[in-house]
Write an enzyme that holds these catalytic residues in place. Sequence first.
Site, PDB file in Angstrom:
ATOM      1  N   TYR A 113       5.775  -3.990 -12.239  1.00 49.99           N
ATOM      2  CA  TYR A 113       5.514  -4.521 -10.904  1.00 49.99           C
ATOM      3  C   TYR A 113       6.203  -5.874 -10.809  1.00 49.99           C
ATOM      4  CZ  TYR A 113       2.401  -6.050  -7.036  1.00 49.99           C
ATOM      5  OH  TYR A 113       1.860  -6.490  -5.870  1.00 49.99           O
TER       6      TYR A 113
ATOM      7  N   TYR B 123      -7.808   1.726  -8.268  1.00 49.01           N
ATOM      8  CA  TYR B 123      -7.496   0.622  -9.163  1.00 49.01           C
ATOM      9  C   TYR B 123      -8.304  -0.629  -8.843  1.00 49.01           C
ATOM     10  CZ  TYR B 123      -5.092  -3.179 -11.413  1.00 49.01           C
ATOM     11  OH  TYR B 123      -4.827  -4.281 -12.157  1.00 49.01           O
ATOM     12  N   HIS B 124      -8.193  -1.059  -7.584  1.00 54.23           N
ATOM     13  CA  HIS B 124      -8.790  -2.337  -7.196  1.00 54.23           C
ATOM     14  C   HIS B 124     -10.304  -2.273  -7.151  1.00 54.23           C
ATOM     15  CE1 HIS B 124      -4.716  -1.969  -5.737  1.00 54.23           C
ATOM     16  NE2 HIS B 124      -4.604  -3.244  -6.001  1.00 54.23           N
TER      17      HIS B 124
ATOM     18  N   LYS C  90     -12.269 -19.391   0.367  1.00 52.07           N
ATOM     19  CA  LYS C  90     -10.956 -19.213  -0.232  1.00 52.07           C
ATOM     20  C   LYS C  90      -9.868 -19.688   0.735  1.00 52.07           C
ATOM     21  CE  LYS C  90      -9.890 -15.490  -2.481  1.00 52.07           C
ATOM     22  NZ  LYS C  90      -9.526 -16.090  -3.772  1.00 52.07           N
TER      23      LYS C  90
ATOM     24  N   ASP D 298      -4.751 -15.483  -0.171  1.00 54.75           N
ATOM     25  CA  ASP D 298      -5.215 -14.693  -1.300  1.00 54.75           C
ATOM     26  C   ASP D 298      -6.553 -14.036  -0.958  1.00 54.75           C
ATOM     27  OD1 ASP D 298      -5.991 -13.744  -3.816  1.00 54.75           O
ATOM     28  OD2 ASP D 298      -6.890 -15.675  -4.315  1.00 54.75           O
TER      29      ASP D 298
ATOM     30  N   HIS E 165      -8.341 -11.900  -3.063  1.00 56.40           N
ATOM     31  CA  HIS E 165      -9.145 -11.453  -4.202  1.00 56.40           C
ATOM     32  C   HIS E 165     -10.426 -12.274  -4.246  1.00 56.40           C
ATOM     33  CE1 HIS E 165      -5.134  -9.976  -5.296  1.00 56.40           C
ATOM     34  NE2 HIS E 165      -5.787  -9.020  -5.904  1.00 56.40           N
TER      35      HIS E 165
END
Lengths: 316, 651
Positions: B4, B158-159, B520, B524, B526
Amino acid sequence: MTDGAALGRRLREGDRSAAPAALNVIEDRSPAGRSAALELLAEVSTAAMKGEAPAHLIGVTGPPGAGKSCLLSALVAAWRAAGRTVAILAVDPSSKRSGGSLLGDRARIDHDPADDGVLIRSTAAGMRLGGLAPPTREAAEALAAAFDVVVVETVGVGQSETDVEQVCDTVAVIVQPGSGDTLQFLKAGIMEVPDILVVTKADLGDVALAARRDLAAALRSLGRRETPVLAVSSLPPPSGVDELVAALDAHRAALDLPAVRTRQRRLAALAEFTFESGERALRALGGRREAEKLLAAQDPALSVRDLLAVLEQQSR
Amino acid sequence: MRTYAGHSTARESNALYRKNLEKGQTGLSIAFDLPTQTGYDPDHELARGEVGKVGVSIAHKGDMHTLLDGIPLGEMNTSMTINATAAWLLALYLTVAEENGVDRGALQGTTQNDIIKEFLSRGTYAFPPGPSLRLIADMIAFTVDEVPKWNPINICSYHLQEAGATPAQEIAYALSTAIAVLDAARERVPEETFPRVFGRISFFVNAGIRFVEEHAKLRAMGQLWEEIGRARYGVTDERFLRFRYGVQVNSLGLTEAQPENNVIRIVLEALAVTMGRDARARALQLPAWNEALGLPRPWDQQWSLRIQQILAFETDLLEYPDIFEGSVVMDGLVSEIVDAARAEMATVEEHGGAVDAVNYMKTQLVESHRARVAAIERGDLKVVGQNVFTSTEPSPLREGSDGGILTVDPAVEEQQKDAVTEWRSSRDQSAVDAALSQLSEAARDDSINIMPATLACSAAGATTGEWAGALREVFGEYRAPTGVADAAMAPDDEALSELRDRVETVSEGLGRRLKILVGKPGLDGHSNGAEQIAVRARDAGMDVVYEGIRLTPARIAQAAVQEGVHVVGLSILSGSHLELIPSVLAELRDAGVDVPVVVGGIIPEADAEKLREAGVARVYTPKDFEISRIMGDIVDLVADRNGLAAAPAAA
């Protein structure tokens, strides 16, 4: 030490930048904080303001997930477009175990951080069982001196409207289509009939229409057919928001404001007295009825604190 | 086999791709920066500090031309990690192919395009769930005939694992997402085409360190997928029923402490998805050993590529039929996971399917993650080098002048800002305006496929921000649920109750309950870390204003003032802390807020020092896994700043 009186005077003169510090003082439960808060509140009292604060105090309540935050986003945009300043007190429950709270409404209400005409303050309901904590009522009182619209947003159906009603001129209950709670509570008399019922998520179509119809039918059977039931969609394209703004204004325009606010102050003083001093103290006054009579004989402009002092004096 | 990759400008990423192809890589995996992923141009306010940071900045077809310069598109298998703006990036890719004379039919690749997991975990969404799902369905309907070798969507479990999902949750939420997508697509394609649509759905899964169970998970997922194909959609062709998936192995379990150990973790996780032939990944992508420290350098990526090459070419891994066939233990494990996943899928269905159940799923994930973090804190879950066997010799891997990570030149942002301004002034504006208004019209009419209008915008030279901006106008903005409000309380233990006492004492001194703002800054998304901090702060007895993601410095300052908080906690994982945190501090100062600010994120020590010099009270990185200790620090900081006697220290 914080100068409560100065903050109160600034609010009275319409200085909105004093609001956050004023709210810090009002929430402060230490003895010094309390005395600063009382000085502050005296400056925004009916007597000091020479009449009732002109702000429109609006209660917005409904179950979690009913769409309150979306609706408030749309209302804030509409009020700001009309040049009205807005303060929102978003009340969330506190954890019974830790005393802490997660206050997430601010994140969900759209607002422009550069716009000083909007204030959002998240507050925890505190450990008191049921109802609004005293700081919320006092915060609303203080904000009403400097903002055009003050919204008290609470979670719940059934109980909390009663408390919001003691603070607000107009109470709107938000109903999510497809959930029957509000309908049941209304019919069973568990819940007072609010001033306005709002069905959200009007974009859902038939379900929203059905919810609106059922509520209207319930109101008719309760003899309250004049209570407006509005359908609003906050998703683009928004619909029904202007109608809701108009309905809120119309309700307020029809009120005898001094009479309503005087009654609220007396009810709040009685509730506060009962909470602080208990039923026994109430009996010392000769019971609820006698206490109400005593309050009714007071100057209508007396603040909740003054009325409370009258009750306490009399009960000794 | 691929890594990646992508950073800074299209030109630099292009050079990197060419180098990787020379090293034996067989495809491209494009990483885009956050502004490109969320639909903002490099000169937008929210893009500040993020341009070229976690991937390449692509603002228009000119950038895409540069990115793919000299790469034979007809022979490439290109994977694009792009979701909210997937339709747009695919259109740019198609435009570049067309302008280079490559036939659409020859193009192979994947657009990630799984918006549900963006709402649940990764945070790079742009539009509300309904319109987002429509964009996906439009892409599926378009590509199935126009770009038949393209995988329009790669559903990502995945996440979910990164956000804390258990194996059963990972399967259940990913398959529920697939069902929501397929249901939407079914309305937009002819019935006879539908089995082919089903066959084009692929998955992107995660493999964690419990690699035996992880292998069972993949077998379970394949079994359930086939079942869904047959029972729900009536697909009968075996080719279309195959469970096709790619893998990036787990980054969540990679540690900042003794980071060299991560190489061993990566190898074991890679085994989970390659051991048994019946459930073997079709594409494998491995993270770099130093991801918890910062951005990997080309050498770090080469090391990950070599792991794959050794597994494939030196070992006997690929020489046997399925080695678990007939294994009682494996079959038992699989059926256990299948049952649990089925039950969880039924619950999602009860909530109205994946789209309506976003809030439910998010809350479950926050809860699972909380349990995991707590287990590491207590030492019940052992992480070598982090909570056991922590003493270590200094690592020679980190001795280089770069500290063992890649740094992006901050000048990239200025270059890209100028470049996009230049681009806007040099194109035929009337053609762009016409294409954008055609796009708005298509967006407003649900029966029109969005792709032709999107391609027209791309060809006319519109920018990423213009395309997304036009759609935001029509679809509206959206903020995903945070899942924190309904997260369950942590079970009471001694550490927590001692913490609560300290919070009570300090609150008493303050006159009101200790109030913290958690949020945040930047793009981003996450949010897992910030959510865990918010939930624990509540459990410790604080009033927590959780502002969520994508905040401008101005918004953070405004919230701090209006909410009257005693401390501000910021989380940032994209690496743009040096750009964003100082401007948050400046805004707070301008607003007259004098409260301690603590920062958490993937922050190299040299940067942490700079942040402390700028006025940050504490900096936390992944090695600070004990949230209780962070909470204790916060209480002390507030006590200190307000001149209160230090709260009683931990016994």
